[in-house]
Design an enzyme around this catalytic site. Structure first.
Site, mmCIF file in Angstrom:
data_model
loop_
_atom_site.group_PDB
_atom_site.id
_atom_site.type_symbol
_atom_site.label_atom_id
_atom_site.label_comp_id
_atom_site.label_asym_id
_atom_site.label_seq_id
_atom_site.Cartn_x
_atom_site.Cartn_y
_atom_site.Cartn_z
ATOM 1 N N SER A 46 0.772 -1.019 0.053
ATOM 2 C CA SER A 46 0.052 -0.048 -0.113
ATOM 3 C C SER A 46 1.141 1.354 0.169
ATOM 4 O O SER A 46 0.597 2.129 -0.696
ATOM 5 C CB SER A 46 -0.902 -0.032 1.179
ATOM 6 N N GLU A 47 1.770 1.207 0.913
ATOM 7 C CA GLU A 47 2.783 2.470 0.789
ATOM 8 C C GLU A 47 4.249 2.037 0.973
ATOM 9 O O GLU A 47 4.257 0.821 1.927
ATOM 10 C CB GLU A 47 2.420 3.452 1.654
ATOM 11 N N THR A 48 5.122 2.718 0.666
ATOM 12 C CA THR A 48 6.530 2.565 1.100
ATOM 13 C C THR A 48 7.103 3.920 1.406
ATOM 14 O O THR A 48 6.880 4.924 0.829
ATOM 15 C CB THR A 48 7.415 2.092 -0.258
#
Length: 301
Positions: A46-48
């Site tokens: 979903s996010e980094t």
């Protein structure tokens, strides 16, 4: 060829394989900006998040956050999860009973507190900007169609509304659990109606819950971020809490719990606390939860 080390953590959960996955690169000084988006797309979480030195004395670190599709000005679970990882690595000053860190993000300085109750998992809590409310870009009938339900499936006592505490979301109140579980975002209607709106991300919730102690049961759809559905959305939880307080579903100062990710097999529990000041309105937005460390790896760049 350089090795870029990252750490994998599950955020807003106290159990492995729950919550929302996050990859944290704790030292991204040697990663060019143009590679950050490619790395996020490669990892496909979903996010980094990428941690950089601060640009001023008012912050401890600069944080850049990417979904597989875009860079975000601020996000909840990457902020919480990055603070957890930096603390675990000893990069946050451990002096005193509590720890804190200031992240420079696209919306400004985000303050994060870390508590370490004896015999219990750490609780990481971020402050978010105060809310901005606005009218929805769609009427209720179109919103229901967007989610593949009839208008009767919407909660009749609550409005559809756009709220932002840094990132704008379209909040859609659903009548019950059965209906919220059946939601399916229609890509064709989303392209037609929301893609270019101020709030292309759809956050649906119901006051019926699965776990005792939860306040609402939530789902979030964000194709504009390259995320079909998100198991835990911190950036949407602050505005959610503000919505619930504004409309009398929750009280300022009390602990609000949003359960999310159940439909994805990644149960998440996000703690929200909203503050009000007499005659001044909203004065504080805090979102937090627990994290589980999953491991580390590296990329050859």
């Amino acid at each position: 060829m350089e090795k870029a080390v990252y750490h994998l953590v599950d955020v807003f959960t106290n159990r492995a394989f729950g919550g929302n996955q996050l990859a944290v690169f704790p030292d991204a000084r040697d990663i060019p900006s143009e590679l950050m988006q490619k790395i996020a797309r490669e990892l496909n979480l979903s996010e980094t998040s990428f941690v950089l030195p601060p640009e001023g004395a008012d912050s401890d670190f600069r944080l850049r956050i990417f979904t597989p599709a875009i860079e975000l000005p601020m996000a909840g679970h990457p902020t919480v999860g990055t603070a957890f990882v930096l603390s675990r690595l000893g990069l946050i000053d451990p002096s005193g009973g509590a720890r804190s860190v200031r992240f420079q993000e696209g919306v400004g300085i985000i303050r994060v507190g870390l508590e370490f109750p004896e015999g219990a998992p750490a609780i990481i809590t971020m402050e978010q900007p105060l809310p901005i409310f606005s009218d929805p870009p769609l009427d209720r009938r179109r919103v229901a169609s967007l989610l593949s339900i009839d208008e009767a499936g919407l909660d009749p006592g609550l409005p559809v509304e756009v709220v932002s505490c840094g990132v704008a979301f379209l909040y859609v109140p659903i009548k019950n659990l059965k209906t919220v579980r059946a939601l399916k975002l229609r890509a064709d209607l989303w392209e037609e109606t929301l893609r270019d709106s101020e709030a292309p991300h759809v956050f649906a919730f119901t006051r019926e819950v699965e776990r005792h102690g939860s306040t609402v049961h939530s789902r979030m759809f964000a194709p504009a971020m390259g995320i079909a559905e998100d198991p835990a959305t911190g950036a949407a939880s602050g505005p959610l809490g503000c919505y619930l307080v504004k409309h009398g579903i929750a009280a300022a100062g009390e602990s609000i719990i949003s359960e999310q990710g159940m439909e994805m097999g990644r149960p998440s529990f996000i703690r929200i606390e909203i503050s009000l000041e007499a005659d001044k309105g909203f004065s504080g937005v805090r979102v937090g939860g627990e994290c589980v460390y999953m491991g580390e790896g590296f990329l050859n760049l």
